[in-house]
Motif scaffolding. Structure first.
Motif, short mmCIF file in Angstrom:
data_model
loop_
_atom_site.label_atom_id
_atom_site.label_comp_id
_atom_site.label_asym_id
_atom_site.label_seq_id
_atom_site.Cartn_x
_atom_site.Cartn_y
_atom_site.Cartn_z
N ASP A 42 0.82 -1.20 0.00
CA ASP A 42 0.00 0.00 0.00
C ASP A 42 0.86 1.26 0.00
N GLU A 43 2.02 1.18 -0.63
CA GLU A 43 2.97 2.29 -0.65
C GLU A 43 2.34 3.57 -1.21
N ALA A 44 1.53 3.44 -2.25
CA ALA A 44 0.92 4.63 -2.87
C ALA A 44 0.04 5.37 -1.86
N SER A 45 -0.72 4.64 -1.06
CA SER A 45 -1.57 5.32 -0.08
C SER A 45 -0.74 5.93 1.05
N LEU A 46 0.36 5.28 1.43
CA LEU A 46 1.26 5.87 2.43
C LEU A 46 1.83 7.18 1.93
N LEU A 47 2.26 7.19 0.68
CA LEU A 47 2.83 8.40 0.11
C LEU A 47 1.78 9.48 -0.09
N ALA A 48 0.56 9.08 -0.41
CA ALA A 48 -0.52 10.06 -0.61
C ALA A 48 -0.86 10.78 0.69
N GLN A 49 -0.65 10.14 1.82
CA GLN A 49 -0.94 10.74 3.12
C GLN A 49 0.19 11.65 3.60
N ASP A 52 5.11 15.51 2.35
CA ASP A 52 6.13 15.57 1.30
C ASP A 52 6.43 14.12 0.89
N PRO A 53 5.72 13.61 -0.13
CA PRO A 53 5.88 12.21 -0.52
C PRO A 53 7.32 11.80 -0.87
N GLU A 54 8.03 12.67 -1.55
CA GLU A 54 9.43 12.35 -1.92
C GLU A 54 10.28 12.17 -0.67
N ARG A 55 10.15 13.08 0.28
CA ARG A 55 10.91 13.00 1.54
C ARG A 55 10.49 11.77 2.33
N GLU A 56 9.20 11.47 2.36
CA GLU A 56 8.69 10.27 3.05
C GLU A 56 9.30 9.01 2.45
N TYR A 57 9.36 8.97 1.12
CA TYR A 57 9.94 7.80 0.47
C TYR A 57 11.42 7.68 0.81
N LEU A 58 12.16 8.77 0.69
CA LEU A 58 13.60 8.73 0.92
C LEU A 58 13.97 8.46 2.38
N ASP A 59 13.24 9.04 3.29
CA ASP A 59 13.61 8.95 4.71
C ASP A 59 13.00 7.77 5.45
N VAL A 60 11.83 7.32 5.01
CA VAL A 60 11.13 6.27 5.76
C VAL A 60 11.02 4.97 4.97
N ILE A 61 10.44 5.05 3.79
CA ILE A 61 10.13 3.83 3.05
C ILE A 61 11.38 3.20 2.43
N LEU A 62 12.17 3.97 1.73
CA LEU A 62 13.35 3.42 1.05
C LEU A 62 14.30 2.69 1.99
#
Length: 95
Positions: A42-49, A52-62
């Motif tokens: 459900d990465e897309a919904s996490l980023l939608a919430q 700053d989706p780019e920062r969320e991806y780089l700092d948390v998800i990646l």
């Protein structure tokens, strides 16, 4: 490409991976499914919430996805692959 293995990532993100992790993860054939793709299905919904989706991806998800991919690369076996396939099938039928 194999059935189970780390999912390929966008080259600009791979360039940010620490060299030691990059070598470990890229030494394994990429796959259609892996533990990280199951965890972040459900990465897309996490980023939608995220504000700053780019920062969320780089700092948390990646970092978490990379840790899962490195763990898979270090412990891959027939049994781990069967377990990932079983979990993937379970996810498909639970939707």
């Amino acid at each position: 490409m194999s059935l189970v293995g780390p999912r390929p990532d966008v080259p600009r993100y791979v360039a940010l991976w620490p060299a030691a992790l990059r070598e470990r993860v890229l030494a394994v054939r990429p796959g259609i499914t892996d533990p990280a793709s199951l965890e972040f299905r459900d990465e897309a919904s996490l980023l939608a919430q995220a504000a700053d989706p780019e920062r969320e991806y780089l700092d948390v998800i990646l970092p978490r996805k990379l840790a899962r991919a490195a763990d898979y690369a270090d412990h891959a076996s027939l049994w781990t692959d069967i377990a990932v396939i079983g979990r993937s099938v379970g996810v498909l039928f639970s939707r």
